[in-house]
Motif scaffolding. Structure first.
Motif, PDB file in Angstrom:
ATOM      1  N   GLY A 173      14.449  32.508  53.212  1.00  0.00           N
ATOM      2  CA  GLY A 173      13.733  32.711  51.969  1.00  0.00           C
ATOM      3  C   GLY A 173      12.961  34.016  52.040  1.00  0.00           C
ATOM      4  O   GLY A 173      12.309  34.304  53.047  1.00  0.00           O
ATOM      5  N   THR A 176       7.781  37.114  48.147  1.00  0.00           N
ATOM      6  CA  THR A 176       7.212  38.322  47.559  1.00  0.00           C
ATOM      7  C   THR A 176       5.820  38.005  47.031  1.00  0.00           C
ATOM      8  O   THR A 176       5.650  37.067  46.240  1.00  0.00           O
ATOM      9  CB  THR A 176       8.090  38.851  46.406  1.00  0.00           C
ATOM     10  OG1 THR A 176       9.420  39.067  46.880  1.00  0.00           O
ATOM     11  CG2 THR A 176       7.536  40.157  45.857  1.00  0.00           C
ATOM     12  N   HIS A 182       6.973  41.893  51.106  1.00  0.00           N
ATOM     13  CA  HIS A 182       7.876  40.786  51.404  1.00  0.00           C
ATOM     14  C   HIS A 182       7.708  40.293  52.839  1.00  0.00           C
ATOM     15  O   HIS A 182       7.280  41.030  53.728  1.00  0.00           O
ATOM     16  CB  HIS A 182       9.334  41.225  51.223  1.00  0.00           C
ATOM     17  CG  HIS A 182       9.615  41.906  49.925  1.00  0.00           C
ATOM     18  ND1 HIS A 182       9.676  41.245  48.727  1.00  0.00           N
ATOM     19  CD2 HIS A 182       9.858  43.219  49.641  1.00  0.00           C
ATOM     20  CE1 HIS A 182       9.950  42.102  47.754  1.00  0.00           C
ATOM     21  NE2 HIS A 182      10.054  43.310  48.290  1.00  0.00           N
ATOM     22  N   ARG A 200      10.873  26.922  38.625  1.00  0.00           N
ATOM     23  CA  ARG A 200      12.193  27.497  38.837  1.00  0.00           C
ATOM     24  C   ARG A 200      12.400  28.709  37.932  1.00  0.00           C
ATOM     25  O   ARG A 200      12.218  28.652  36.727  1.00  0.00           O
ATOM     26  CB  ARG A 200      13.262  26.448  38.561  1.00  0.00           C
ATOM     27  CG  ARG A 200      14.691  26.905  38.767  1.00  0.00           C
ATOM     28  CD  ARG A 200      15.067  26.962  40.220  1.00  0.00           C
ATOM     29  NE  ARG A 200      15.111  25.653  40.843  1.00  0.00           N
ATOM     30  CZ  ARG A 200      15.709  25.392  42.013  1.00  0.00           C
ATOM     31  NH1 ARG A 200      16.297  26.384  42.666  1.00  0.00           N
ATOM     32  NH2 ARG A 200      15.697  24.192  42.528  1.00  0.00           N
ATOM     33  N   ASN A 204      18.272  30.288  42.563  1.00  0.00           N
ATOM     34  CA  ASN A 204      17.845  30.483  43.948  1.00  0.00           C
ATOM     35  C   ASN A 204      16.460  31.129  44.076  1.00  0.00           C
ATOM     36  O   ASN A 204      16.108  31.625  45.136  1.00  0.00           O
ATOM     37  CB  ASN A 204      18.869  31.343  44.700  1.00  0.00           C
ATOM     38  CG  ASN A 204      18.945  32.764  44.161  1.00  0.00           C
ATOM     39  OD1 ASN A 204      18.768  32.977  42.965  1.00  0.00           O
ATOM     40  ND2 ASN A 204      19.212  33.719  45.033  1.00  0.00           N
ATOM     41  N   GLU A 205      15.657  31.107  42.996  1.00  0.00           N
ATOM     42  CA  GLU A 205      14.333  31.718  43.066  1.00  0.00           C
ATOM     43  C   GLU A 205      13.306  30.886  42.318  1.00  0.00           C
ATOM     44  O   GLU A 205      13.585  30.347  41.235  1.00  0.00           O
ATOM     45  CB  GLU A 205      14.367  33.139  42.499  1.00  0.00           C
ATOM     46  CG  GLU A 205      13.079  33.918  42.719  1.00  0.00           C
ATOM     47  CD  GLU A 205      13.185  35.374  42.303  1.00  0.00           C
ATOM     48  OE1 GLU A 205      12.250  36.137  42.572  1.00  0.00           O
ATOM     49  OE2 GLU A 205      14.213  35.754  41.700  1.00  0.00           O
ATOM     50  N   GLU A 207       8.739  30.408  41.521  1.00  0.00           N
ATOM     51  CA  GLU A 207       7.389  30.953  41.585  1.00  0.00           C
ATOM     52  C   GLU A 207       6.443  29.818  41.926  1.00  0.00           C
ATOM     53  O   GLU A 207       6.546  28.717  41.374  1.00  0.00           O
ATOM     54  CB  GLU A 207       6.996  31.586  40.258  1.00  0.00           C
ATOM     55  CG  GLU A 207       5.607  32.217  40.272  1.00  0.00           C
ATOM     56  CD  GLU A 207       5.276  32.926  38.968  1.00  0.00           C
ATOM     57  OE1 GLU A 207       4.257  32.555  38.342  1.00  0.00           O
ATOM     58  OE2 GLU A 207       6.043  33.836  38.589  1.00  0.00           O
ATOM     59  N   ARG A 224       6.485  34.521  44.907  1.00  0.00           N
ATOM     60  CA  ARG A 224       7.858  34.107  44.602  1.00  0.00           C
ATOM     61  C   ARG A 224       8.664  33.943  45.887  1.00  0.00           C
ATOM     62  O   ARG A 224       8.432  34.653  46.869  1.00  0.00           O
ATOM     63  CB  ARG A 224       8.540  35.115  43.677  1.00  0.00           C
ATOM     64  CG  ARG A 224       7.922  35.163  42.291  1.00  0.00           C
ATOM     65  CD  ARG A 224       8.782  35.949  41.320  1.00  0.00           C
ATOM     66  NE  ARG A 224       8.260  35.899  39.955  1.00  0.00           N
ATOM     67  CZ  ARG A 224       8.938  36.279  38.876  1.00  0.00           C
ATOM     68  NH1 ARG A 224      10.177  36.761  39.009  1.00  0.00           N
ATOM     69  NH2 ARG A 224       8.410  36.176  37.675  1.00  0.00           N
ATOM     70  N   LYS A 226      12.700  33.760  47.056  1.00  0.00           N
ATOM     71  CA  LYS A 226      14.122  33.873  46.730  1.00  0.00           C
ATOM     72  C   LYS A 226      14.929  33.453  47.952  1.00  0.00           C
ATOM     73  O   LYS A 226      14.757  33.994  49.042  1.00  0.00           O
ATOM     74  CB  LYS A 226      14.471  35.320  46.358  1.00  0.00           C
ATOM     75  CG  LYS A 226      15.953  35.581  46.156  1.00  0.00           C
ATOM     76  CD  LYS A 226      16.222  37.077  45.985  1.00  0.00           C
ATOM     77  CE  LYS A 226      17.700  37.381  45.931  1.00  0.00           C
ATOM     78  NZ  LYS A 226      17.963  38.851  45.872  1.00  0.00           N
ATOM     79  N   GLU A 228      18.370  33.112  50.065  1.00  0.00           N
ATOM     80  CA  GLU A 228      19.703  33.676  50.247  1.00  0.00           C
ATOM     81  C   GLU A 228      20.451  32.821  51.265  1.00  0.00           C
ATOM     82  O   GLU A 228      19.967  32.614  52.380  1.00  0.00           O
ATOM     83  CB  GLU A 228      19.625  35.126  50.730  1.00  0.00           C
ATOM     84  CG  GLU A 228      19.015  36.063  49.702  1.00  0.00           C
ATOM     85  CD  GLU A 228      19.034  37.520  50.144  1.00  0.00           C
ATOM     86  OE1 GLU A 228      18.980  38.396  49.256  1.00  0.00           O
ATOM     87  OE2 GLU A 228      19.083  37.779  51.367  1.00  0.00           O
TER      88      GLU A 228
END
Length: 268
Positions: A173, A176, A182, A200, A204-205, A207, A224, A226, A228
């Motif tokens: 993840g 940010t 990051h 949501r 895939n991201e 807050e 946030r 995200k 991957e």
């Protein structure tokens, strides 16, 4: 191995859990930072090879490991360090009496005229890290297949033909904060984003809507995350591409953590 305050020393030395038991032969792997080879003296190369070989032998004896007659070296060498790094590989081979192999990154394939060809008989092609996770990009930084294909468009002409392809099965993840800075949290998957404290934003991201501890870190409202991760379709696409470029390659997976191995389909 890394260079700190001008001294080259081991960092993150192998430890073995008492519960670890395997009948597999183990290949010792040594990661060496690129800066280790910056301005290294000639006698320093020989000393580094001797120290690394001694450390490997000590760990083999300490943990009673059954090892293959191979040492794999992982280094993100560049055009500025290639000569000293390649000299080190030759020195380590002579000192250890083992087969020396090394990792091969995507840019080292594309820019092989600058970075050179390592003096080994086998390389492990790292088919991941196609971009930096710290960039503000819509691409998957672990593996963007189109980017990988661009880097490896000429892999069929790479002088070393004994290649093993290292495919990614890990995830993370990217957090940010309010200042657009990051950090990474390893091992996160999309299913981890299903929390009531998260809003949501996309598949895939999310807050964060409430300050608190999440995944071992204190994260504030408005941060946030995200995620991957890699799909089976992405891996299959890479394998099909490589099959057209490289004859009879083997596949290794990074990384063999139980969180990533469970549920994986390794048939392509």
């Amino acid at each position: 191995m890394d260079k700190t305050a001008g001294n080259i020393q081991p960092v993150g030395i192998l430890t073995k859990d008492k519960s670890f038991v395997t009948r597999k032969k183990i290949v010792p792997v040594v990661f060496i930072t690129n800066r280790t080879f910056l301005h290294i003296p000639r006698d320093g190369i020989s000393l580094l090879a001797k120290n690394i070989n001694r450390l490997i032998q000590d760990k083999i004896a300490e943990y009673h490991l059954d090892t293959a007659p191979e040492i794999q070296v992982d280094c993100d060498w560049t055009s500025g360090t290639r000569d000293d790094y390649f000299a080190f590989l030759k020195e380590l081979k002579q000192i250890s009496g083992k087969t020396i192999t090394c990792t091969l990154r995507l840019h080292q394939v594309k820019d092989k005229k600058k970075t050179g060809i390592p003096p080994v008989q086998k390389v492990y092609l790292m088919c991941y890290s196609t971009s930096s996770p710290l960039e503000n990009s819509g691409k998957n930084s672990i593996l963007d297949v189109n980017t990988l294909k661009n880097y490896l468009s000429d892999i069929d002409h790479y002088p070393i033909r004994n290649i093993e392809a290292a495919l990614p099965i890990y995830s993370w993840g990217i957090v940010t904060n309010h200042l657009k800075k990051h950090k990474l949290i390893n091992g996160l998957s999309i299913k981890d984003l299903d929390k009531s404290q998260f809003k949501r934003i996309s598949e895939n991201e999310i807050e964060i809507e409430q300050d608190g501890f999440y995944f071992g870190s204190y994260l504030s409202k408005g941060f946030r995350i995200k995620v991957e991760e890699i799909s089976h379709d992405q891996l299959r696409d890479v394998v099909r591409f490589l099959e057209k470029k490289i004859p009879n390659f083997a596949i290794v997976y990074y990384q063999l953590d139980h969180r990533f191995v469970q549920g994986q389909n390794f048939n392509f």
